[in-house]
Design a protein around this motif. Structure first.
Motif, short mmCIF file in Angstrom:
data_model
loop_
_atom_site.label_atom_id
_atom_site.label_comp_id
_atom_site.label_asym_id
_atom_site.label_seq_id
_atom_site.Cartn_x
_atom_site.Cartn_y
_atom_site.Cartn_z
N LYS A 163 0.83 -1.20 0.00
CA LYS A 163 0.00 0.00 0.00
C LYS A 163 0.86 1.25 0.00
N LEU A 164 1.87 1.30 0.86
CA LEU A 164 2.69 2.50 0.96
C LEU A 164 3.50 2.73 -0.31
N TYR A 165 3.91 1.66 -0.99
CA TYR A 165 4.63 1.80 -2.25
C TYR A 165 3.71 2.40 -3.32
N LEU A 166 2.48 1.86 -3.41
CA LEU A 166 1.53 2.40 -4.39
C LEU A 166 1.24 3.87 -4.13
N ARG A 167 1.05 4.20 -2.87
CA ARG A 167 0.77 5.59 -2.49
C ARG A 167 1.94 6.49 -2.90
N GLU A 168 3.16 6.06 -2.60
CA GLU A 168 4.34 6.86 -2.92
C GLU A 168 4.46 7.09 -4.42
N LEU A 171 1.92 9.61 -5.70
CA LEU A 171 2.34 10.96 -5.34
C LEU A 171 3.48 11.44 -6.24
N LYS A 172 4.38 10.54 -6.59
CA LYS A 172 5.49 10.90 -7.48
C LYS A 172 4.99 11.19 -8.88
N TRP A 173 3.99 10.42 -9.35
CA TRP A 173 3.42 10.72 -10.66
C TRP A 173 2.76 12.10 -10.62
N ARG A 174 2.04 12.39 -9.54
CA ARG A 174 1.32 13.66 -9.45
C ARG A 174 2.27 14.86 -9.41
N SER A 175 3.38 14.71 -8.68
CA SER A 175 4.34 15.81 -8.57
C SER A 175 5.28 15.90 -9.77
N LYS A 176 5.19 14.88 -10.66
CA LYS A 176 6.07 14.75 -11.82
C LYS A 176 7.52 14.44 -11.43
N GLU A 177 7.72 13.99 -10.20
CA GLU A 177 9.03 13.47 -9.82
C GLU A 177 9.32 12.21 -10.62
N ARG A 178 8.26 11.48 -10.95
CA ARG A 178 8.39 10.31 -11.81
C ARG A 178 7.63 10.59 -13.09
N ALA A 190 -2.67 11.09 -12.49
CA ALA A 190 -2.39 11.39 -11.08
C ALA A 190 -2.54 12.86 -10.74
N GLU A 191 -2.31 13.75 -11.70
CA GLU A 191 -2.36 15.17 -11.37
C GLU A 191 -3.75 15.63 -10.97
N SER A 192 -4.78 14.84 -11.32
CA SER A 192 -6.15 15.20 -10.96
C SER A 192 -6.64 14.47 -9.71
N LEU A 193 -5.83 13.57 -9.18
CA LEU A 193 -6.25 12.81 -8.00
C LEU A 193 -6.06 13.63 -6.73
N ARG A 194 -7.04 13.60 -5.88
CA ARG A 194 -6.96 14.26 -4.58
C ARG A 194 -6.23 13.35 -3.59
N ASP A 195 -5.75 13.94 -2.51
CA ASP A 195 -5.00 13.16 -1.51
C ASP A 195 -5.81 11.97 -1.02
N GLU A 196 -7.09 12.21 -0.72
CA GLU A 196 -7.91 11.13 -0.18
C GLU A 196 -8.17 10.04 -1.22
N GLU A 197 -8.16 10.40 -2.50
CA GLU A 197 -8.34 9.41 -3.57
C GLU A 197 -7.09 8.56 -3.74
N ILE A 198 -5.93 9.18 -3.63
CA ILE A 198 -4.68 8.43 -3.69
C ILE A 198 -4.61 7.44 -2.54
N GLU A 199 -4.97 7.88 -1.37
CA GLU A 199 -4.95 7.01 -0.20
C GLU A 199 -5.93 5.84 -0.40
N ALA A 200 -7.12 6.14 -0.88
CA ALA A 200 -8.13 5.11 -1.10
C ALA A 200 -7.71 4.11 -2.17
N LEU A 201 -7.14 4.59 -3.27
CA LEU A 201 -6.69 3.70 -4.34
C LEU A 201 -5.56 2.80 -3.86
N ALA A 202 -4.61 3.35 -3.13
CA ALA A 202 -3.48 2.55 -2.65
C ALA A 202 -3.96 1.42 -1.75
N GLU A 203 -4.90 1.72 -0.87
CA GLU A 203 -5.41 0.68 0.03
C GLU A 203 -6.24 -0.35 -0.73
#
Length: 208
Positions: A163-168, A171-178, A190-203
């Motif tokens: 879960k934590l890997y998916l979340r990370e 977040l990297k896709w959203r920030s364009k770090e990756r 990813a740039e359109s995903l909200r924080d709570e959506e990223i958390e929900a998808l990862a879980e």
């Protein structure tokens, strides 16, 4: 097909036919890859069977060989950054990489004991949100997050990943770090995903 994969390493077919197995495992030799992955210390981070215990290192068991190879080459070129993998990537030949990737691809991935229902995540995974340019995750990664192979491109298995890997990564896709997905599709999503959506998808995906 199975004879080509070596007799001492049982391929965890998971219901795939021989063509699906070929797409997933490729032309490498899993038997040689087992020894090479141990020699190159791959198993130290990713686990002996490719099921790592640390969320810093992704689970590779059952992953597409083509996807593993692409990510490794991106680490080698610098297109993707990781403090360990960028150093490791320059020391392994393409031939050894193909065998190592085939070994991990041939392993059985960890299955979640129970899927964690989440209406927000399931909707995004199954149908996306075209008003926000969010493609359905299933369109590339498959209905059960088992990954897919189309047009010579491998889309990774996500089910059972940390879960934590998916979340990370989201977040990297959203920030364009990756930025190393085909056509930059993951950055767009990813740039359109909200924080709570990223958390929900990862879980949700980690429990598939």
């Amino acid at each position: 097909m199975l004879l080509l994969l070596g007799t001492n390493i049982g391929v965890r077919a998971e219901g795939y036919d021989e063509y699906e197995l070929h797409d997933r495992i490729g032309s490498g030799n899993p038997q040689s890859g087992e020894a090479k992955s141990r020699e190159e210390l791959c198993q130290g981070c990713h686990g002996e069977q490719g099921n790592s215990t640390s969320a810093e290192f992704p689970r590779l068991a059952g992953q597409y060989t083509g996807y593993i190879i692409k990510q490794f080459r991106d680490f080698r070129s610098g297109a993707r950054q990781h403090h360990v993998m960028n150093a490791v990537a320059g020391s392994i030949s393409d031939e050894d990489l193909t065998d190592i990737a085939a070994y991990f691809a041939s392993r059985e991935r960890i299955r979640a004991k129970q899927k964690k229902p989440n209406d927000i995540a399931e909707r995004l995974y199954r149908t996306g949100d075209m008003k926000r340019s969010i493609l359905a995750c299933s369109s590339c990664h498959g209905g059960a997050a088992q990954g897919s192979y189309a047009g010579g491109e491998s889309f990774p298995v996500l089910a059972g990943q940390h879960k934590l890997y998916l979340r990370e990564q989201l977040l990297k896709w959203r920030s364009k770090e990756r930025k190393n997905s085909p056509g930059g599709v993951m950055n767009v999503v990813a740039e359109s995903l909200r924080d709570e959506e990223i958390e929900a998808l990862a879980e949700y995906i980690s429990s598939m």
